[in-house]
Design an enzyme around this catalytic site. Structure first.
Site, PDB file in Angstrom:
ATOM      1  N   PHE A 113       0.857  -1.186   0.000  1.00 14.23           N
ATOM      2  CA  PHE A 113       0.000   0.000   0.000  1.00 14.23           C
ATOM      3  C   PHE A 113       0.896   1.239   0.000  1.00 14.23           C
ATOM      4  CE2 PHE A 113      -2.897   3.080   2.002  1.00 14.23           C
ATOM      5  CZ  PHE A 113      -4.059   2.844   1.278  1.00 14.23           C
ATOM      6  N   ASP A 184       2.235  -5.912   7.710  1.00 14.32           N
ATOM      7  CA  ASP A 184       1.002  -5.132   7.724  1.00 14.32           C
ATOM      8  C   ASP A 184      -0.138  -6.124   7.503  1.00 14.32           C
ATOM      9  OD1 ASP A 184      -1.201  -3.542   7.164  1.00 14.32           O
ATOM     10  OD2 ASP A 184       0.061  -1.917   6.401  1.00 14.32           O
ATOM     11  N   TYR A 209     -10.747  -0.727  10.845  1.00 16.49           N
ATOM     12  CA  TYR A 209     -11.985  -0.290  10.185  1.00 16.49           C
ATOM     13  C   TYR A 209     -12.311  -1.086   8.923  1.00 16.49           C
ATOM     14  CZ  TYR A 209      -8.381   2.346   7.696  1.00 16.49           C
ATOM     15  OH  TYR A 209      -7.247   2.688   7.015  1.00 16.49           O
ATOM     16  N   LYS A 210     -11.450  -2.056   8.571  1.00 14.23           N
ATOM     17  CA  LYS A 210     -11.735  -2.894   7.399  1.00 14.23           C
ATOM     18  C   LYS A 210     -12.505  -4.124   7.881  1.00 14.23           C
ATOM     19  CE  LYS A 210      -7.998  -0.815   4.806  1.00 14.23           C
ATOM     20  NZ  LYS A 210      -6.544  -0.768   4.608  1.00 14.23           N
ATOM     21  N   ARG A 356     -12.626  -4.214  -7.265  1.00 13.75           N
ATOM     22  CA  ARG A 356     -12.318  -5.005  -6.063  1.00 13.75           C
ATOM     23  C   ARG A 356     -13.579  -5.471  -5.374  1.00 13.75           C
ATOM     24  NH1 ARG A 356      -8.473  -2.480  -1.546  1.00 13.75           N
ATOM     25  NH2 ARG A 356     -10.293  -1.141  -1.359  1.00 13.75           N
TER      26      ARG A 356
END
Ligand SMILES: *Cc1c(COP(=O)(O)O)cnc(C)c1O
Length: 397
Positions: A113, A184, A209-210, A356
């Protein structure tokens, strides 16, 4: 066996929506609103500053950290919460570099990312000298591990393609070369089984929050292996990572263990939301979750492959090589996603051409993903995406 109908009943999803974007922002678990309201009115409103002790606010980062720890194979007392993931990446990386003072190279991959890479670049610039970030293709990481490396910094599951690294294998290789590893877990925690202890990870970080459904801007987590936790020296040495914050000493002395990775005052409202969101996980077995995720992915992929020849697969075809998402490529990806959202199926788009879809068994059933695949086929076959309003780009994709 995990009861996925029971977990589905623990979410508030809007009528008529099939949500395939829980890999980006998890939906609202039912218990969260009441818990946050209670934290606001019952705790903050009634207890005022005494809430730090009486409502246990000060211990919340550690308590919530342990609940996430269970999902990633971390022992109690080895995970704490706070800040955002970008900050936690920086902290872990800075601490790891300091443990390898004779080495200068951070190795990462081009599937990482961007924020993780930017944080590494910024840290190298601050440290000066010949510190540098080296990036190679994800497939080339293993071969690029050599004794020059200070730190291997990887995201286990690629946010764009869903490709999954072999964590245990890369850790073993890096350790053999004398390097430390920072993982990560943004697209792993709550998505796939993770065992940071068994794999012998040094540092791991992730967001809540995912797949963990804490709500927009929820706090990040950081894990430090117990064998390192009392040795690392936090670069962001804030007062709440001090051994005795309320002694107000003029000199920094790190707290024992992972608590030293705390920085400043924790976001109690967001931590309360996360704590309530984690109730959903109480009776979830991660092996069941993985099996169900792969079942959902297979249903979706088989249908899309059979009916949408213009969409190419950006994810590995082999199920075990993926995390919990499927990505497809199409030059008109943005418009296709907009048309899908218009039709009640929410996925997202990542430049330049990736569609996605996240698969989250807690609230998605085989019927949901079948319907989602059928809607995607209908949009592709009739070119329903080709309307001007679906081409207008918003700020967040
Ligand atoms: C989502 C994500 C981030 C986001 O970091 P924030 O600081 O929470 O905005 C960082 N890294 C990875 C790998 C991610 O997937």
């Amino acid at each position: 066996m995990t009861d996925f109908a029971a977990t589905r009943a623990m979410f508030d999803l809007p009528e008529g929506v099939i949500y395939l974007d829980g890999n980006s922002l998890g939906p609202l678990p039912r218990g969260v609103a009441a818990r946050v309201a209670q934290t606001i009115t019952g705790e903050w409103g009634e207890m005022l500053i005494t809430g730090w002790n009486r409502a246990g606010w000060m211990d919340l980062p550690a308590r919530v950290g342990d609940r996430i720890g269970r999902l990633i194979g971390a022992q109690p007392g080895t995970v704490t919460m706070g800040d955002t993931l970008s900050i936690k990446v920086y902290q872990a990386l800075a601490s790891a570099l300091e443990l390898r003072p004779d080495r200068r190279v951070i190795l990462s991959d081009t599937g990482n990312f961007p924020s993780d890479l930017y944080m590494a670049e910024g840290l190298c610039r601050t440290l000066g000298g010949d510190y540098r970030l080296k990036t190679v293709a994800p497939e080339a990481v293993e071969a690029a591990i050599d004794p020059s490396l200070a730190v291997l910094m990887l995201t286990e599951v690629d946010y764009r393609t869903g490709r999954k690294h072999d964590m245990a294998r890369l850790i073993a290789k890096a350790h053999e070369a004398g390097a430390l590893v920072v993982w990560d877990l943004a697209h792993s925690a709550g998505a796939i089984p993770v065992d940071v202890t068994g794999a012998d990870a040094d540092f791991a970080v992730g967001c809540s929050y995912k797949y963990l459904n804490s709500g927009p801007g929820g706090p990040a987590f950081i894990y430090v292996a117990p064998r390192l936790a009392d040795r690392v020296r936090p670069a962001l040495s804030g007062w709440l990572g001090h051994e005795a914050p309320f002694a107000f000493d003029l000199d920094y002395r790190p707290a024992p263990g992972v608590e030293r990775m705390r920085v400043g005052t924790p976001a109690i409202l967001q931590l309360a939301a996360l704590d309530a969101a984690l109730d959903v996980w109480e009776d979830v077995d991660m092996t069941d979750l993985r099996a169900r995720s792969l079942e959902l992915q297979e249903i979706f992929l088989t249908r899309v492959e059979a009916t949408c020849p213009d969409l190419t697969l950006a994810s590995p075809r082999e199920a075990e090589a993926r995390g919990s998402q499927i990505s497809l490529r199409h030059p008109q990806g943005y418009a296709i996603i907009q048309a899908l959202i218009h039709d009640g199926v929410i996925g997202d788009f990542r430049a330049p051409d990736i569609l996605r879809f996240g698969f989250t068994p807690l609230y998605l059933s085989p019927d949901d993903v079948t319907h989602a695949a059928e809607k995607l086929s209908a949009i592709m076959q009739a070119r329903l995406w080709d309307r001007p309003e679906f081409h207008a780009r918003a700020k967040v994709t």
